[in-house]
Design a protein around this motif. Structure first.
Motif, PDB file in Angstrom:
ATOM      1  N   SER A  17      -0.609   6.813  57.674  1.00  0.00           N
ATOM      2  CA  SER A  17      -1.805   6.829  56.816  1.00  0.00           C
ATOM      3  C   SER A  17      -1.504   7.332  55.407  1.00  0.00           C
ATOM      4  O   SER A  17      -2.299   7.109  54.483  1.00  0.00           O
ATOM      5  N   LEU A  18      -0.371   7.996  55.229  1.00  0.00           N
ATOM      6  CA  LEU A  18       0.012   8.475  53.898  1.00  0.00           C
ATOM      7  C   LEU A  18       0.471   7.341  52.993  1.00  0.00           C
ATOM      8  O   LEU A  18       0.554   7.505  51.771  1.00  0.00           O
ATOM      9  N   MET A  19       0.776   6.205  53.604  1.00  0.00           N
ATOM     10  CA  MET A  19       1.255   5.047  52.850  1.00  0.00           C
ATOM     11  C   MET A  19       0.112   4.085  52.567  1.00  0.00           C
ATOM     12  O   MET A  19      -0.804   3.947  53.367  1.00  0.00           O
ATOM     13  N   LYS A  20       0.208   3.416  51.421  1.00  0.00           N
ATOM     14  CA  LYS A  20      -0.736   2.358  51.091  1.00  0.00           C
ATOM     15  C   LYS A  20      -0.207   1.019  51.576  1.00  0.00           C
ATOM     16  O   LYS A  20       0.996   0.781  51.566  1.00  0.00           O
ATOM     17  N   GLU A  21      -1.109   0.159  52.010  1.00  0.00           N
ATOM     18  CA  GLU A  21      -0.709  -1.183  52.440  1.00  0.00           C
ATOM     19  C   GLU A  21       0.027  -1.902  51.324  1.00  0.00           C
ATOM     20  O   GLU A  21       1.026  -2.598  51.553  1.00  0.00           O
ATOM     21  N   VAL A  22      -0.458  -1.736  50.103  1.00  0.00           N
ATOM     22  CA  VAL A  22       0.231  -2.267  48.921  1.00  0.00           C
ATOM     23  C   VAL A  22       0.608  -1.062  48.062  1.00  0.00           C
ATOM     24  O   VAL A  22      -0.254  -0.455  47.424  1.00  0.00           O
ATOM     25  N   PRO A  23       1.878  -0.678  48.061  1.00  0.00           N
ATOM     26  CA  PRO A  23       2.296   0.517  47.319  1.00  0.00           C
ATOM     27  C   PRO A  23       2.013   0.420  45.822  1.00  0.00           C
ATOM     28  O   PRO A  23       1.731  -0.665  45.284  1.00  0.00           O
ATOM     29  N   ALA A  24       2.130   1.532  45.151  1.00  0.00           N
ATOM     30  CA  ALA A  24       1.681   1.661  43.757  1.00  0.00           C
ATOM     31  C   ALA A  24       2.327   0.678  42.803  1.00  0.00           C
ATOM     32  O   ALA A  24       1.691   0.232  41.842  1.00  0.00           O
ATOM     33  N   LEU A  25       3.587   0.320  43.035  1.00  0.00           N
ATOM     34  CA  LEU A  25       4.277  -0.570  42.098  1.00  0.00           C
ATOM     35  C   LEU A  25       4.659  -1.905  42.734  1.00  0.00           C
ATOM     36  O   LEU A  25       5.565  -2.591  42.262  1.00  0.00           O
ATOM     37  N   TYR A 298      17.888   6.257  53.347  1.00  0.00           N
ATOM     38  CA  TYR A 298      16.629   6.773  52.819  1.00  0.00           C
ATOM     39  C   TYR A 298      16.686   7.244  51.370  1.00  0.00           C
ATOM     40  O   TYR A 298      17.624   7.920  50.949  1.00  0.00           O
ATOM     41  N   THR A 299      15.644   6.875  50.635  1.00  0.00           N
ATOM     42  CA  THR A 299      15.425   7.331  49.265  1.00  0.00           C
ATOM     43  C   THR A 299      14.080   8.047  49.215  1.00  0.00           C
ATOM     44  O   THR A 299      13.029   7.404  49.242  1.00  0.00           O
ATOM     45  N   PRO A 300      14.073   9.378  49.183  1.00  0.00           N
ATOM     46  CA  PRO A 300      12.802  10.109  49.185  1.00  0.00           C
ATOM     47  C   PRO A 300      11.864   9.654  48.067  1.00  0.00           C
ATOM     48  O   PRO A 300      12.307   9.362  46.944  1.00  0.00           O
ATOM     49  N   LEU A 301      10.605   9.552  48.398  1.00  0.00           N
ATOM     50  CA  LEU A 301       9.491   9.212  47.498  1.00  0.00           C
ATOM     51  C   LEU A 301       9.383   7.730  47.155  1.00  0.00           C
ATOM     52  O   LEU A 301       8.303   7.266  46.778  1.00  0.00           O
ATOM     53  N   LEU A 302      10.459   6.964  47.288  1.00  0.00           N
ATOM     54  CA  LEU A 302      10.386   5.545  46.914  1.00  0.00           C
ATOM     55  C   LEU A 302       9.320   4.779  47.711  1.00  0.00           C
ATOM     56  O   LEU A 302       8.681   3.870  47.158  1.00  0.00           O
ATOM     57  N   PRO A 303       9.068   5.117  49.004  1.00  0.00           N
ATOM     58  CA  PRO A 303       8.023   4.388  49.741  1.00  0.00           C
ATOM     59  C   PRO A 303       6.629   4.491  49.122  1.00  0.00           C
ATOM     60  O   PRO A 303       5.764   3.658  49.421  1.00  0.00           O
TER      61      PRO A 303
END
Length: 384
Positions: A17-25, A298-303
């Motif tokens: 739930s912390l992730m958006k279906e369409v991420p910010a960028l 893994y790249t932290p924050l990239l998701p």
């Protein structure tokens, strides 16, 4: 909707739930219309999150040995980066080739075999180590795929990358660890004894979380270090007199597929890319499969900004192929297909649907001859 059970228990639904279906960028955001303005924003953030160490100038390359084998002219090379031991590599090209040919950076796999690097996907003599022969039988259908693609008219460079082969962590350089990572009882790891190699690979697997924590503490990431070292190799390949720098490709299986995602996504010198056995979504990793993957993923924050396949999608409209296995134990099939749909949407929106292709094959994690045939045809289509 996320299930009640996951690899992190009932925290899975919350984490997703912390992730958006369409991420910010994401380019899939309807508000984003222009490819180049989107790429500029997304690339800037990706580079920031990946935080690759500085590349510096192209290092001097030493030719250690030249010979001919398997219809190929082969050079054994080395170069020194600002950190660690010298990188070893091989360059393969059709025997007698002189005119500028397309170049391919062939990226070796992980396979929990850090003792070896580039040697996992090449064959440079009849005296191949039994463990390498076994690995090529199980993962590559008995073929050294770098040799096979070179024979089709390519100059192919294969190098050891960070923590593998010549770039591995050597026992004698380690201190301060105990228990399973105790190095005091280890003997000569350069003897290439079967048991010693297996012992080293087991040790290196347990050392991976140590290295990853240290890299994070240093303000970089494992994908970032891979990116820097792979870009240096691409620099070296592109400057070869027998290589056309406008016709460069890259590809690889598994860990090589992971490296393809980051290198091809962030370096537009790669005009054609083939990612094999490394495509899924962040959700798959959150809920089901992070434990099947290396810390190198893994790249932290990239998701927060891009879905995993959209890292590779940064290269749109450049030609891109993704090859998947239906029974690949490292991923969920439904998430491989969702990742495929995301890349299709990105390429379609950019008006480049024909430049993206994905294929599925029955079987476990592998890059067999049928897959190699399709990958090589893709390179031929766009680079020859």
């Amino acid at each position: 909707m996320a299930p009640e059970k996951s690899i992190i228990g009932n925290y899975g639904s919350w984490a997703v739930s912390l992730m958006k279906e369409v991420p910010a960028l994401s380019f899939r955001d309807p508000a984003r219309k222009d490819v180049e303005s989107w790429r500029k924003d997304a690339m800037q953030k990706a580079v920031e999150c990946i935080s690759a160490p500085p590349r510096g100038s192209v290092p001097a390359v030493k030719v250690e040995r030249r010979y001919t084998y398997d219809g190929l002219d082969i050079e054994e090379l080395s170069w020194q980066l600002p950190y660690g031991r010298a990188t070893r590599a091989v360059l393969l090209k059709p025997q007698g080739a002189a005119r500028p040919l397309p170049g391919i950076l062939a990226l070796h796999d992980h396979a929990a075999k850090k003792y070896f690097g580039f040697r996992k996907i090449v064959k440079t003599g009849d005296d191949q180590h039994p463990l390498l022969k076994e690995h090529q039988e199980t993962d590559y259908d008995g073929k050294a795929w770098a040799n096979e693609v070179a024979k089709r008219g390519y100059v192919v460079l294969v190098h050891d990358t960070f923590a593998f082969g010549s770039r591995r962590v050597f026992y004698e350089d380690v201190t301060g660890l105990s228990g399973d990572l105790d190095t005091s009882k280890k003997t000569d790891e350069n003897a290439e004894d079967h048991a010693q190699i297996e012992a080293y690979n087991a040790w290196a697997s347990e050392h991976e979380h140590v290295m990853s924590k240290s890299l994070f503490s240093a303000g970089t990431t494992w994908p970032g270090v891979f990116l820097t070292e792979d870009q240096v190799a691409l620099d070296i390949l592109s400057k070869r007199p027998e290589v056309d720098p406008e016709r460069l490709g890259c590809g690889g299986l598994s860990g090589g597929g992971l490296r393809t995602v980051y290198l091809a996504g962030l370096d537009n010198r790669v005009k054609c890319a083939v990612c094999v056995g490394f495509m899924t979504t962040w959700e798959d990793l959150i809920l089901y499969k992070s434990f099947t993957h290396t810390w190198m993923t893994y790249t932290p924050l990239l998701p927060k900004y891009l879905e995993f396949p959209e890292i590779l999608g940064l290269r749109v409209p450049l030609p891109t192929m993704v090859l998947n296995n239906n029974q690949d134990e490292l991923y969920s099939l439904k998430e491989m297909k969702r990742a495929d749909g995301i890349l299709k949407d990105v390429y379609k929106k950019a008006g480049a649907a024909d430049q993206y292709q994905t294929r599925y094959y029955d079987g476990p994690h592998k890059f067999d001859q049928a897959m190699q045939k399709d990958a090589f045809a893709w390179f031929d289509q766009w680079l020859h």
